[in-house]
Design a protein around this motif. Structure first.
Motif, PDB file in Angstrom:
ATOM      1  N   LEU A   1      -6.848  -3.130  -0.019  1.00  0.00           N
ATOM      2  CA  LEU A   1      -5.995  -2.497  -1.031  1.00  0.00           C
ATOM      3  C   LEU A   1      -6.854  -1.842  -2.127  1.00  0.00           C
ATOM      4  O   LEU A   1      -6.905  -2.263  -3.276  1.00  0.00           O
TER       5      LEU A   1
ATOM      6  N   PRO B   1       0.823  -1.206   0.000  1.00  0.00           N
ATOM      7  CA  PRO B   1       0.000   0.000   0.000  1.00  0.00           C
ATOM      8  C   PRO B   1       0.861   1.262   0.000  1.00  0.00           C
ATOM      9  O   PRO B   1       1.960   1.285   0.558  1.00  0.00           O
TER      10      PRO B   1
ATOM     11  N   ALA C   1      -4.524   0.668   1.864  1.00  0.00           N
ATOM     12  CA  ALA C   1      -4.905  -0.385   2.803  1.00  0.00           C
ATOM     13  C   ALA C   1      -5.923   0.165   3.797  1.00  0.00           C
ATOM     14  O   ALA C   1      -5.750   1.262   4.333  1.00  0.00           O
TER      15      ALA C   1
ATOM     16  N   THR D   1      -2.149   3.824   4.340  1.00  0.00           N
ATOM     17  CA  THR D   1      -2.928   2.932   5.192  1.00  0.00           C
ATOM     18  C   THR D   1      -3.827   3.779   6.076  1.00  0.00           C
ATOM     19  O   THR D   1      -3.367   4.750   6.694  1.00  0.00           O
TER      20      THR D   1
END
Length: 369
Positions: A245, A39, A110, A42
């Motif tokens: 994702l 990612p 993410a 996040t």
């Protein structure tokens, strides 16, 4: 009203709690993320993210891979050409011409805690035009009439500016912006149509280590091209890998259902989205088993059907709609089919992305009231 100012990277309103710029390191070009990809951001479930997206129009090789030069040919000043599009075109970004797709994709993001079986719920909060123009193209022999258009086999790209006033401000007629398409030839006339920006491509990463082609949509979402996904609507996607994702791209200013030329008004947007994990048990209670993209608007629940064969896509959409009605409201399946025949529109999302799409608009008030 002041003249329009392009939303260059980091410039202008950024309403989300997080911001993801369209830097080359945060982009996929022609491919979609898979489980093996890391990612670039996040976030927690429920977070809002402002994402810059880039249209592929003006960046592709058949337009010179030179956005400054290409758009200058249509009278666009340099300050209205996006710096991140210029950087991408000048980069050595790994895209194989003729093998990979055209779409520029920002991500992946993410979302902590998302697991297969859950849904990733994407609320579309705001979509802001980054530039005052778009492009509609017919290329690759892959529109609805591939043996007829483009007639000479060469890409036809039609420049479509947003209507502006004498001082360069966007004309907002009753809260709606308008685009234009020239008649062509010697005519100075233009057709005028309302704009309704949306992201044509939103998805979650697939399992495994192989990145999917960016063109065909699938159970993971991707290039679904459903024009209903304007601000105030929601997309539910079945999570395929841990942390989901999520990614977004293929921004549009407008599209007709079908998208028959191959592209619609492709144009860069700044999108603000809320990303929330809907746990598996809650998703099952509200929607039944969701096996593909599910759209929700204030008025409709919109299951989808996808297949390379349009007839099969319709069948998949009908089955998904029957199961949704049965799971959410408890209606017997034969009666659900009867209701769908009487009261539900099955619209063609697009017929140009190899895998064709159909979506069913089930009116929630018919059951909830």
């Amino acid at each position: 009203m002041p003249a329009f100012e392009a939303l260059q990277p980091g410039v202008g309103p950024i309403p989300g709690e997080h911001y993801l710029a369209a830097e080359p390191s945060a982009l996929f070009w022609g491919r979609l993320p898979c489980a093996a990809d890391s990612p670039v951001l996040t976030v927690d479930s429920g977070a809002t993210v402002t994402i810059d997206t880039i249209s592929h129009e003006g960046v592709l090789e058949d337009q010179g891979r030179d956005p400054i030069g290409y758009f200058a040919g249509h009278g666009v000043p340099r300050e209205h050409v996006l710096d991140d599009a210029v950087a991408l075109a000048a980069s050595s970004h790994p895209r194989v011409l003729g093998v990979d797709g055209p779409h520029v994709v920002t991500g992946p993001i993410a979302v902590r805690g998302a697991q297969p079986g859950d849904l990733l719920t994407i609320e579309v909060l705001e979509l802001a035009p980054r530039v005052p123009y778009g492009v509609i193209s017919n290329r690759h022999g892959r529109g609805a009439l591939p043996s007829e258009y483009p007639a000479d086999g060469i890409t036809v790209s039609v420049f479509s500016p947003i209507e502006t006033g004498p001082d360069g401000q966007l004309l907002d007629a009753g809260g709606v912006l308008h685009g234009t398409v020239p008649f062509g030839g010697d005519s100075e006339r233009r057709a005028r149509f309302s704009l309704a920006p949306f992201l044509g491509l939103m998805g979650v990463a697939v399992a495994g280590a192989e990145r999917p082609h960016s063109v065909p949509p699938g159970p993971f979402g991707g290039n679904i091209d459903i024009k209903l996904l304007v601000p105030g609507t929601v997309l539910h996607l079945p999570v395929q890998v841990s942390d989901a994702l999520f990614y977004a791209g293929d921004p549009h200013f407008a599209q007709g259902d079908g998208e028959v030329a191959l592209t619609a008004v492709e144009a860069s947007l700044r999108a603000t989205l809320r990303l929330t994990v809907t746990p598996a048990a809650e998703a099952l209670e509200h929607f039944g088993t969701v096996t593909g993209p599910l759209v929700e608007t204030p008025e409709f629940l919109v299951p989808t059907g996808l297949s390379e064969d349009l007839d099969e896509a319709v069948q998949h959409a009908v089955r998904a709609a029957i199961e949704l009605i049965h799971a959410r409201w408890g209606m017997d399946r034969p009666n659900a089919l009867a209701y769908l025949s009487a009261a539900t529109d099955f619209d063609i999302s697009q017929v140009v992305d190899v895998v064709k799409g159909v979506h069913a608009k089930i009116r929630k008030a018919d059951f909830d009231d």
